[in-house]
Design a protein around this motif. Structure first.
Motif, short mmCIF file in Angstrom:
data_model
loop_
_atom_site.label_atom_id
_atom_site.label_comp_id
_atom_site.label_asym_id
_atom_site.label_seq_id
_atom_site.Cartn_x
_atom_site.Cartn_y
_atom_site.Cartn_z
N ARG A 2 45.78 58.79 -34.49
CA ARG A 2 44.43 58.95 -35.01
C ARG A 2 44.45 58.85 -36.54
O ARG A 2 45.47 59.07 -37.17
CB ARG A 2 43.87 60.32 -34.63
CG ARG A 2 43.69 60.53 -33.17
CD ARG A 2 43.19 61.97 -32.92
NE ARG A 2 43.15 62.26 -31.52
CZ ARG A 2 44.15 62.83 -30.83
NH1 ARG A 2 45.26 63.15 -31.44
NH2 ARG A 2 44.02 63.07 -29.56
N LYS A 3 43.30 58.54 -37.08
CA LYS A 3 43.13 58.57 -38.53
C LYS A 3 42.18 59.72 -38.84
O LYS A 3 41.15 59.86 -38.18
CB LYS A 3 42.55 57.24 -39.04
CG LYS A 3 42.37 57.21 -40.53
CD LYS A 3 41.89 55.86 -41.00
CE LYS A 3 41.73 55.88 -42.51
NZ LYS A 3 41.28 54.58 -43.02
N ILE A 4 42.53 60.53 -39.83
CA ILE A 4 41.69 61.66 -40.23
C ILE A 4 41.23 61.41 -41.66
O ILE A 4 42.04 61.15 -42.55
CB ILE A 4 42.47 62.98 -40.15
CG1 ILE A 4 42.93 63.24 -38.71
CG2 ILE A 4 41.60 64.14 -40.65
CD1 ILE A 4 43.86 64.42 -38.56
N ARG A 39 46.91 64.05 -35.86
CA ARG A 39 47.00 62.62 -36.15
C ARG A 39 48.03 61.91 -35.26
O ARG A 39 47.78 60.82 -34.75
CB ARG A 39 47.37 62.42 -37.62
CG ARG A 39 47.48 60.95 -38.04
CD ARG A 39 48.14 60.82 -39.38
NE ARG A 39 49.55 61.22 -39.27
CZ ARG A 39 50.33 61.43 -40.32
NH1 ARG A 39 49.87 61.31 -41.55
NH2 ARG A 39 51.60 61.79 -40.15
N ASP A 42 49.05 62.42 -28.92
CA ASP A 42 47.92 62.22 -28.01
C ASP A 42 47.48 63.53 -27.37
O ASP A 42 46.29 63.78 -27.23
CB ASP A 42 48.29 61.22 -26.91
CG ASP A 42 48.45 59.81 -27.45
OD1 ASP A 42 47.78 59.47 -28.45
OD2 ASP A 42 49.25 59.05 -26.88
N ASN A 76 34.09 62.79 -34.19
CA ASN A 76 34.83 61.56 -33.94
C ASN A 76 33.93 60.37 -34.19
O ASN A 76 32.75 60.39 -33.86
CB ASN A 76 35.32 61.50 -32.49
CG ASN A 76 36.40 62.51 -32.19
OD1 ASN A 76 37.21 62.81 -33.05
ND2 ASN A 76 36.41 63.04 -31.00
N ALA A 79 37.36 56.15 -30.92
CA ALA A 79 38.43 56.86 -30.22
C ALA A 79 39.51 57.40 -31.15
O ALA A 79 40.16 58.38 -30.82
CB ALA A 79 39.07 55.91 -29.20
N ASN A 80 39.69 56.80 -32.32
CA ASN A 80 40.84 57.17 -33.14
C ASN A 80 40.51 57.56 -34.58
O ASN A 80 41.40 57.59 -35.42
CB ASN A 80 41.85 56.02 -33.16
CG ASN A 80 42.44 55.79 -31.79
OD1 ASN A 80 42.83 56.74 -31.11
ND2 ASN A 80 42.50 54.55 -31.37
N LEU A 81 39.25 57.87 -34.86
CA LEU A 81 38.87 58.27 -36.21
C LEU A 81 38.19 59.62 -36.17
O LEU A 81 37.21 59.81 -35.45
CB LEU A 81 37.94 57.23 -36.85
CG LEU A 81 37.41 57.56 -38.25
CD1 LEU A 81 38.56 57.69 -39.25
CD2 LEU A 81 36.41 56.52 -38.70
N ILE A 82 38.73 60.56 -36.93
CA ILE A 82 38.15 61.90 -37.05
C ILE A 82 37.66 62.07 -38.48
O ILE A 82 38.40 61.84 -39.43
CB ILE A 82 39.19 62.99 -36.72
CG1 ILE A 82 39.71 62.80 -35.30
CG2 ILE A 82 38.60 64.38 -36.93
CD1 ILE A 82 40.96 63.60 -35.01
#
Length: 100
Positions: A2-4, A39, A42, A76, A79-82
């Protein structure tokens, strides 16, 4: 992975960075450690990252250092950005409705 990212206002202010600047280095290191877990993995334990009930997609990052609990709220974007919008120290069982 993930990217935060930390939310920034139009004027460039960053509430999360401002909050982190008020914390001792030991706590900032623990926050960074928890963010790396979120990050990189999963399956993140709910004790670190969970969706708040009765909300429209607000997520909480929880960091405990001794008896102190620090919370960071965000959402969010895909799917992969917080995107974390702000942080505070939790001192009661209720999450504050409005930040002063």
């Amino acid at each position: 992975m993930r990217k935060i990212v930390f939310y920034k206002t139009v004027s460039g202010k960053c509430p999360v960075e401002n909050f982190l600047d008020t914390l001792p280095d030991k706590i900032v290191k623990k926050v960074a450690w928890v963010l790396r877990i979120i990050r990189d993995f999963d399956d993140v334990p709910r004790s670190y990252f969970k969706k708040l009930i009765n909300t429209d997609g607000i997520w909480e990052v929880r960091v405990q250092v001794g008896n102190n609990i620090y919370r960071f709220l965000g959402f969010n974007d895909g799917a992969n950005l917080i995107i974390l919008t702000h942080g505070f120290q939790k001192k009661s069982r209720k999450t504050p409705k409005k930040r002063n």
